[in-house]
Scaffold this active site. Structure first.
Site, short mmCIF file in Angstrom:
data_model
loop_
_atom_site.label_atom_id
_atom_site.label_comp_id
_atom_site.label_asym_id
_atom_site.label_seq_id
_atom_site.Cartn_x
_atom_site.Cartn_y
_atom_site.Cartn_z
N ASN A 90 35.05 46.09 40.65
CA ASN A 90 36.14 45.14 40.42
C ASN A 90 36.82 45.48 39.10
OD1 ASN A 90 37.62 42.59 40.63
ND2 ASN A 90 36.26 41.82 39.02
N HIS A 109 38.74 43.84 35.96
CA HIS A 109 38.82 42.50 35.35
C HIS A 109 39.60 42.62 34.04
CE1 HIS A 109 37.67 38.40 34.47
NE2 HIS A 109 37.38 38.80 33.25
N SER A 118 38.27 45.98 32.12
CA SER A 118 36.99 46.61 32.46
C SER A 118 36.92 46.83 33.97
CB SER A 118 35.82 45.68 32.09
OG SER A 118 35.89 45.25 30.76
N ASP A 124 31.73 38.40 37.56
CA ASP A 124 32.17 39.33 36.51
C ASP A 124 31.00 39.77 35.62
OD1 ASP A 124 34.79 39.08 37.46
OD2 ASP A 124 35.17 37.34 36.19
C1 GAR Z 1 45.06 42.33 37.56
O1 GAR Z 1 45.47 42.02 36.26
C2 GAR Z 1 43.55 42.27 37.65
O2 GAR Z 1 42.90 42.71 36.49
C3 GAR Z 1 43.31 40.80 37.87
O3 GAR Z 1 44.33 40.41 38.76
C4 GAR Z 1 45.47 41.22 38.54
C5 GAR Z 1 45.92 41.78 39.86
O4 GAR Z 1 47.18 42.38 39.75
N1 GAR Z 1 42.02 40.52 38.40
C6 GAR Z 1 41.30 39.47 38.08
O5 GAR Z 1 41.69 38.61 37.31
C7 GAR Z 1 39.94 39.38 38.76
N2 GAR Z 1 39.13 38.42 38.11
P1 GAR Z 1 47.77 43.27 40.93
O6 GAR Z 1 47.68 42.43 42.21
O7 GAR Z 1 49.18 43.53 40.54
O8 GAR Z 1 46.95 44.51 41.02
#
Ligand code: GAR
Length: 232
Positions: free
Chosen positions: A112, A114, A141, A150
């Site tokens: 994942n 994060h 990360s 996480d």
């Molecule tokens: C990203 O910033 C990712 O790190 C976060 O969601 C966004 C997805 O963006 N993930 C989390 O917060 C997971 N806990 P995207 O749909 O444009 O790739």
């Protein structure tokens, strides 16, 4: 030994899909080390599904609201994923908490991304929480998914400074392009090298990782492991 181009990656997402797009660019550029076999979403309206369709990548929607409970939803998700026999599963903005049973079914091959320097700031609102804590450094990360939210071992990170006048939005905007480098580089490493997570430790080519790989110094942008930095 299987040919690298046979390695399959399944991407799970819930929204915009910009990290999927970064993975796809790496695949198109020829250094991802495998193919994105499918993009699977829990939301029918996820923009990332549209991006994948436009790229000609298989898409599957396993909409959470079509199932009576989490177990039924996760069973359908497992069936959808299994149909592609992936070597790796990347959660790229997949915004569901997964059960311990689901995580165990995919243990060791699901990672994942994060938006924080784990173990700091698990969960949501990471940019806001970095500012509230007065921290001078932020980042993203990539970690192995374990039943603890996480909480799995971290394989790679990218860092940036917090500047005076930063807001959560400014941090998110500055971090996203770094995520777009970190996730493809990490997936390329996973697809091309022998990386194994056991309990809380990660090993690369049978060597234990002493700390997460830093993008740029331990891990190149195209997913090459740069020497023994970070490895015992
Ligand atoms: C990203 O910033 C990712 O790190 C976060 O969601 C966004 C997805 O963006 N993930 C989390 O917060 C997971 N806990 P995207 O749909 O444009 O790739």
């Amino acid at each position: 030994m299987s040919d690298r181009s046979d390695r399959r990656l399944v991407v799970l997402l819930s929204g915009r899909g910009s990290n999927y797009r970064a993975l796809r660019r790496a695949e198109e550029a020829g250094w991802l080390g495998g193919e994105i076999a499918a993009v699977i979403s829990d939301r029918v309206d996820a923009a990332g599904l549209e991006l994948a369709r436009a790229d000609g990548v298989d898409t599957v929607c396993v909409a959470r609201n079509r199932y009576p409970d989490r177990a039924a939803f996760e069973h359908a998700l497992t069936v959808a994923i299994g149909g592609y026999r992936p070597h790796w599963i990347a959660l790229a903005g997949f915004m569901r908490v997964l059960s311990a049973a689901f995580v165990r079914d995919h243990a060791g091959r699901m990672v994942n991304i994060h938006p924080s320097l784990l173990p700091r700031h698990r969960g949501l609102d990471t940019h806001q929480r970095v500012l509230e804590a007065g921290e001078r450094e932020h980042g993203a990360s990539v970690h192995f998914v374990t039943p603890e939210l996480d909480g799995g071992p971290v394989i790679s990170q990218v860092r940036m400074f917090v500047e005076p006048g930063d807001s959560p939005e400014k941090l998110a905007d500055r971090l996203l392009p770094l995520e777009h480098r970190l996730l493809p580089a990490t997936m390329a490493l996973l697809l091309k090298s022998q990386v194994i997570a056991r309990d809380e430790t990660i090993s690369i080519r049978n060597k234990t990782l002493a700390r997460p790989l830093e993008l740029g110094s331990d891990l190149s942008d195209d997913g090459r492991f740069l020497g023994d930095g970070g490895v015992d």
